[in-house]
Scaffold this motif. Structure first.
Motif, mmCIF file in Angstrom:
data_model
loop_
_atom_site.group_PDB
_atom_site.id
_atom_site.type_symbol
_atom_site.label_atom_id
_atom_site.label_comp_id
_atom_site.label_asym_id
_atom_site.label_seq_id
_atom_site.Cartn_x
_atom_site.Cartn_y
_atom_site.Cartn_z
ATOM 1 N N SER A 61 85.910 38.915 -54.367
ATOM 2 C CA SER A 61 86.410 37.422 -53.839
ATOM 3 C C SER A 61 85.067 36.518 -53.570
ATOM 4 C CB SER A 61 87.168 37.504 -52.360
ATOM 5 O OG SER A 61 86.390 37.776 -51.256
ATOM 6 N N VAL A 62 84.070 37.242 -52.933
ATOM 7 C CA VAL A 62 82.606 36.580 -52.903
ATOM 8 C C VAL A 62 82.072 36.341 -54.349
ATOM 9 C CG1 VAL A 62 80.363 37.031 -52.263
ATOM 10 C CG2 VAL A 62 82.559 37.737 -50.586
ATOM 11 N N THR A 63 82.089 37.238 -55.406
ATOM 12 C CA THR A 63 81.121 37.187 -56.452
ATOM 13 C C THR A 63 82.181 36.321 -57.609
ATOM 14 O OG1 THR A 63 81.958 39.173 -57.105
ATOM 15 C CG2 THR A 63 79.664 39.181 -56.091
ATOM 16 N N ARG A 64 83.595 36.498 -57.664
ATOM 17 C CA ARG A 64 84.221 35.897 -58.854
ATOM 18 C C ARG A 64 85.163 34.781 -58.347
ATOM 19 N NH1 ARG A 64 85.815 41.481 -62.445
ATOM 20 N NH2 ARG A 64 83.792 42.259 -62.207
ATOM 21 N N ASP A 130 87.191 30.469 -39.168
ATOM 22 C CA ASP A 130 85.832 30.597 -39.305
ATOM 23 C C ASP A 130 85.283 31.265 -37.946
ATOM 24 O OD1 ASP A 130 86.095 28.654 -37.170
ATOM 25 O OD2 ASP A 130 84.700 27.284 -38.145
ATOM 26 N N GLN A 131 86.330 31.753 -37.274
ATOM 27 C CA GLN A 131 85.918 32.574 -35.865
ATOM 28 C C GLN A 131 86.172 34.028 -36.236
ATOM 29 O OE1 GLN A 131 84.585 31.181 -33.233
ATOM 30 N NE2 GLN A 131 84.703 29.497 -34.627
ATOM 31 N N VAL A 132 85.040 34.953 -35.979
ATOM 32 C CA VAL A 132 84.813 36.458 -36.177
ATOM 33 C C VAL A 132 84.916 36.833 -34.854
ATOM 34 C CG1 VAL A 132 83.937 38.471 -37.348
ATOM 35 C CG2 VAL A 132 84.230 36.271 -38.708
ATOM 36 N N PRO A 150 78.436 35.036 -40.483
ATOM 37 C CA PRO A 150 78.231 33.430 -40.916
ATOM 38 C C PRO A 150 77.982 33.106 -42.321
ATOM 39 C CG PRO A 150 76.804 34.335 -39.031
ATOM 40 C CD PRO A 150 77.276 35.615 -39.835
ATOM 41 N N LEU A 151 77.761 34.240 -43.182
ATOM 42 C CA LEU A 151 77.534 33.850 -44.543
ATOM 43 C C LEU A 151 78.766 33.957 -45.517
ATOM 44 C CD1 LEU A 151 74.373 36.414 -44.797
ATOM 45 C CD2 LEU A 151 74.384 34.014 -44.379
ATOM 46 N N LEU A 158 85.714 38.618 -45.737
ATOM 47 C CA LEU A 158 84.372 38.966 -45.008
ATOM 48 C C LEU A 158 84.154 40.614 -45.571
ATOM 49 C CD1 LEU A 158 82.102 39.247 -42.935
ATOM 50 C CD2 LEU A 158 83.800 39.917 -41.319
ATOM 51 N N LEU A 159 85.219 41.484 -45.678
ATOM 52 C CA LEU A 159 84.960 42.709 -46.187
ATOM 53 C C LEU A 159 84.393 43.074 -47.615
ATOM 54 C CD1 LEU A 159 85.537 45.884 -45.515
ATOM 55 C CD2 LEU A 159 87.762 45.555 -46.738
ATOM 56 N N SER A 160 84.545 41.786 -48.230
ATOM 57 C CA SER A 160 84.320 41.755 -49.732
ATOM 58 C C SER A 160 82.655 41.263 -49.671
ATOM 59 C CB SER A 160 84.761 40.428 -50.400
ATOM 60 O OG SER A 160 84.319 40.218 -51.618
ATOM 61 N N LEU A 161 82.473 40.720 -48.787
ATOM 62 C CA LEU A 161 80.630 40.432 -48.471
ATOM 63 C C LEU A 161 79.939 41.673 -48.442
ATOM 64 C CD1 LEU A 161 78.608 38.107 -48.676
ATOM 65 C CD2 LEU A 161 79.110 37.988 -46.105
ATOM 66 N N THR A 162 80.499 42.761 -47.890
ATOM 67 C CA THR A 162 80.122 44.024 -47.653
ATOM 68 C C THR A 162 79.505 44.658 -48.831
ATOM 69 O OG1 THR A 162 81.490 44.426 -45.872
ATOM 70 C CG2 THR A 162 80.236 46.278 -46.563
#
Length: 415
Positions: A61-64, A130-132, A150-151, A158-162
């Motif tokens: 989800s982050v990259t594609r 946007d709240q974690v 925040p990124l 969020l898990l995808s950003l990992t």
């Protein structure tokens, strides 16, 4: 280990549908085989595709996903403006987890990861818009999660950003989706099949011998498989990786069979059994990447020898049934070796009933499935569920039924 999967508003799954891989809600271990039976257009592909979509969202989800568009999703056509939701319960690196997310046409509405040590729920993180919120138990690693939160974009997970910015508390769940879940839909491109088959065969003589033995036991007429020698530019690297993989796999087996060996590994190298397992997955992924680079230059050089025919066949000359079997054998054997979950949509569309049954029995038999691998498959043929593998079905197989209602909505029920 996958315990359950729930999907809402994905393709024909308009209403919440839960697939449990355990024989009951209170069962400790899932069955090694889960069969989903349904008529054509009942929603079998929608269910498997929902699991694939969840995995792909975690990984990509982050990259594609387009940063200027909404989340990628495929809602039921009659519910296009309603949210879609995906939830999985699984065990990663010895810890039970629940992970899920909810999407609409513009944003990720919610996302959550909970762990369950000793059957007690602990929040890793919960996201609303946007709240974690980070769970109190994970305050010690707040910086890892809090630094990346925040990124994350509103339309990404969020898990995808990992996958790009590792956070220690999230890595077991991310690694489970990345390395412990394998999904197969459609017939498969012959050249892609040849690449994966070549990668599997060249890992070790034992891999090649076992796959060829299974292939000879089916009615394909294939008696041997020929693979081109490694390109000299890659041969030494592949040989070193294969030796490292063999050594790490042997150490892992020894640690799984001896708590003293596992304790010595941690004391000597600071590596747990689960850490060693992750290292082994990384080595295998590196090996596959290197092999793919090699064959992209000069091809796999795969030849299939048939009884009574001198000239080897190219994979493009084989029947659809043979290509389907060659497509499934490597990932099935990999799943058995590593304890992965493998999902196969319409397992018998191109395979014969006997070949399909043979693959199923590999998971049902404790001798060939000693690492706790799981097979999830869909079929239109009820006899495939009830045939020769019925001797162990009551203990080692769960069966579900899919049907499509008059309103075009799929419903999933246990049998």
């Amino acid at each position: 280990m996958l315990r359950s999967f729930q999907v809402t508003n994905h393709r024909s799954m308009a209403q919440p549908q839960e697939l449990r891989l355990t024989r009951s809600r209170t069962a400790v271990l899932p069955a090694p085989v889960t069969a989903i039976h349904g008529a054509a257009a009942s929603g079998k592909t929608s269910l498997v595709d929902g699991l694939a979509h969840m995995r792909d969202a975690v990984l990509h989800s982050v990259t594609r996903w387009d940063p200027y568009a909404g989340p990628v999703r495929r809602p039921h056509l009659a519910h296009a403006d309603e949210p879609s939701e995906f939830v999985a319960m699984f065990t990663a690196e010895g810890m039970p987890y629940t992970y899920g997310f909810r999407l609409d046409n513009t944003d990720v509405l919610a996302e959550w990861l909970h762990c369950h040590p000793h059957n007690r729920k602990r929040v890793v993180f919960e996201r609303e818009g946007d709240q974690v919120r980070i769970g109190a138990t994970f305050e010690a690693v707040r910086y890892g999660i809090g630094a990346i939160a925040p990124l994350v974009r509103p339309n990404a997970l969020l898990l995808s950003l990992t996958g790009q910015l590792p956070a220690e508390a999230l890595m077991p769940a991310y690694r489970w989706f990345a390395g412990r879940l394998d999904i197969h839909t459609g017939p498969g491109d012959p050249q892609t099949v040849a690449h994966r088959l070549g990668a599997h065969l060249t890992r070790s003589p034992d891999h090649a011998a076992r796959l060829l033995m299974l292939l000879r036991s089916t009615d394909t007429g294939i008696t041997d498989l020929l693979i081109a020698a490694h390109d000299p530019a890659y041969a030494d690297y592949l040989t070193e990786l294969d030796a490292d993989i063999t050594g790490a796999a042997a150490e892992l087996d020894a640690c799984l069979n001896s708590t003293e060996r596992a304790r010595a590994l941690e004391q000597t190298h600071g590596l747990t059994v689960f850490g060693l397992e992750a290292e082994l997955e990384n080595l295998r992924a590196a090996r596959d990447t290197l092999y793919e680079r090699m064959v992209s230059r000069r091809g796999v050089g795969l030849g299939l020898v048939h009884e009574g025919i001198d000239t080897p066949f190219d994979i493009a000359d084989e029947s659809a049934a043979t290509v389907a079997l060659l497509r499934l054998l490597p990932p099935v054997l990999d799943a058995l070796d590593t304890g992965r979950v493998i999902a196969i949509d319409d397992i018998d569309t191109y395979l014969t009933g006997d070949a399909s049954d043979q693959l199923i029995q590999l998971f049902q038999n404790p001798e060939t499935n000693s690492r706790g691998a799981q097979l999830l498959f869909t079929t239109r043929d009820r006899t495939l569920v009830d045939r020769g593998n019925g001797r162990s079905q009551t203990r080692r197989t769960t069966v579900w039924q899919l049907r499509r209602t008059a309103t075009g909505v799929s419903e999933l029920t246990p049998k």
